[in-house]
Design a protein around this motif. Structure first.
Motif, PDB file in Angstrom:
ATOM      1  N   VAL A  56      39.761  49.669  33.416  1.00  0.00           N
ATOM      2  CA  VAL A  56      40.319  48.318  33.517  1.00  0.00           C
ATOM      3  C   VAL A  56      39.705  47.630  34.724  1.00  0.00           C
ATOM      4  O   VAL A  56      39.510  48.253  35.776  1.00  0.00           O
ATOM      5  N   GLN A  57      39.421  46.371  34.573  1.00  0.00           N
ATOM      6  CA  GLN A  57      38.837  45.591  35.667  1.00  0.00           C
ATOM      7  C   GLN A  57      39.579  44.250  35.762  1.00  0.00           C
ATOM      8  O   GLN A  57      39.557  43.454  34.842  1.00  0.00           O
ATOM      9  N   TYR A  58      40.240  44.036  36.902  1.00  0.00           N
ATOM     10  CA  TYR A  58      41.012  42.825  37.122  1.00  0.00           C
ATOM     11  C   TYR A  58      40.159  41.794  37.860  1.00  0.00           C
ATOM     12  O   TYR A  58      39.202  42.128  38.559  1.00  0.00           O
ATOM     13  N   VAL A  59      40.541  40.539  37.707  1.00  0.00           N
ATOM     14  CA  VAL A  59      39.841  39.494  38.446  1.00  0.00           C
ATOM     15  C   VAL A  59      40.142  39.653  39.932  1.00  0.00           C
ATOM     16  O   VAL A  59      41.213  40.128  40.329  1.00  0.00           O
ATOM     17  N   SER A  60      39.221  39.245  40.755  1.00  0.00           N
ATOM     18  CA  SER A  60      39.370  39.394  42.194  1.00  0.00           C
ATOM     19  C   SER A  60      40.423  38.418  42.733  1.00  0.00           C
ATOM     20  O   SER A  60      40.503  37.272  42.301  1.00  0.00           O
ATOM     21  N   THR A  61      41.222  38.913  43.660  1.00  0.00           N
ATOM     22  CA  THR A  61      42.222  38.065  44.325  1.00  0.00           C
ATOM     23  C   THR A  61      41.785  37.691  45.738  1.00  0.00           C
ATOM     24  O   THR A  61      42.585  37.180  46.525  1.00  0.00           O
ATOM     25  N   GLN A  62      40.520  37.934  46.040  1.00  0.00           N
ATOM     26  CA  GLN A  62      39.995  37.624  47.370  1.00  0.00           C
ATOM     27  C   GLN A  62      39.930  36.112  47.569  1.00  0.00           C
ATOM     28  O   GLN A  62      39.496  35.378  46.675  1.00  0.00           O
ATOM     29  N   MET A  63      40.388  35.656  48.705  1.00  0.00           N
ATOM     30  CA  MET A  63      40.408  34.229  49.017  1.00  0.00           C
ATOM     31  C   MET A  63      38.973  33.671  49.015  1.00  0.00           C
ATOM     32  O   MET A  63      38.115  34.194  49.716  1.00  0.00           O
ATOM     33  N   PRO A  64      38.697  32.631  48.220  1.00  0.00           N
ATOM     34  CA  PRO A  64      37.337  32.096  48.142  1.00  0.00           C
ATOM     35  C   PRO A  64      36.974  31.315  49.403  1.00  0.00           C
ATOM     36  O   PRO A  64      37.834  30.791  50.113  1.00  0.00           O
ATOM     37  N   THR A  65      35.679  31.249  49.651  1.00  0.00           N
ATOM     38  CA  THR A  65      35.161  30.505  50.791  1.00  0.00           C
ATOM     39  C   THR A  65      34.139  29.483  50.302  1.00  0.00           C
ATOM     40  O   THR A  65      33.789  29.440  49.117  1.00  0.00           O
TER      41      THR A  65
END
Length: 232
Positions: A56-65
């Motif tokens: 399973v691969q989830y979308v990234s929740t990293q804050m965009p810059t």
């Protein structure tokens, strides 16, 4: 199921798990969990089987810059060029790549503001429904055009056949007219010849009758004339 192809949407590392569980009430970072749930609802995780195990691969929740947006634009241009997308007209490749770019923008906006991300989701779904409607209309129009083309070709062949038959009929009538004209000319020539012969014969008969009349008149006068030396 094969592993998913590379996408412009930013994903986390794949993991061997079936789902990502979260409890907003027990988690102190409830907002982060809620954002993650919204992201998973907007962009469902990708799943595939490899080596008998589910990945399973989830979308990234990293804050965009800001650099993420610049990098996304660069990757967009590279992907369009790499896959040979057409710059104009209908192109499924270009449509797919731009859809991935829009999904990535939705991901970035949702992390910063979930409400704005949900609004972008509505816009995306509306655009997809409109494109699907246009696609259905295009396919319907194309099918109609094909039917009309087939019908037109059949009518064209029928008209060509009728034209050929009429041309042959005109040619036959032209030959028949030519034959009748020659026949009429022949008849006229023969009748004219007979008429001339009849005129000559008639003139000859009249001359003969006149000669006979003159001879008989002379003979009658000779008969009625007194003999020589007769004195009245």
């Amino acid at each position: 199921m094969m592993p998913p192809v590379e996408s412009l949407v930013k994903y986390e590392e794949a993991e061997k798990t079936k789902s990502k569980k979260s409890n907003a009430a027990a988690d102190p970072k409830a907002k982060s969990v809620q954002t993650e749930d919204i992201l998973n609802a907007i962009l469902p995780p990708r799943e595939w089987t490899e080596g008998g195990e589910l990945w399973v691969q989830y979308v990234s929740t990293q804050m965009p810059t800001r650099s993420d947006a610049i990098r996304l634009a660069e990757r967009l241009d590279q992907r369009l060029k790499l896959r040979g997308a057409r710059e104009h007209g209908i192109c499924t490749i270009r449509e797919e790549i731009y859809a991935q770019c829009f999904d990535e923008l939705i991901r970035q906006v949702t992390i910063d503001c979930p409400e704005r991300g949900l609004l972008f989701l509505r816009l995306r779904d509306e655009a997809r429904m409109r494109i699907a409607a246009y696609q259905s209309l295009y396919e319907s129009s194309l099918a109609f055009a094909v039917r009309k083309a087939v019908t037109g070709e059949e009518q064209r062949n029928e008209l060509l056949h009728q034209t050929k038959n009429l041309t042959n009929e005109c040619e036959e009538l032209r030959h028949a007219l030519h034959d009748q004209t020659e026949r009429a000319e022949t008849i006229d020539s023969k009748e004219e010849e007979k008429w001339q012969q009849m005129k000559i014969k008639h003139h000859q008969e009249i001359k003969s009758l006149k000669d006979t009349y003159k001879a008989q008149t002379k003979h009658l006068q000779e008969l009625l004339a007194p003999p020589p030396g007769f004195v009245k």
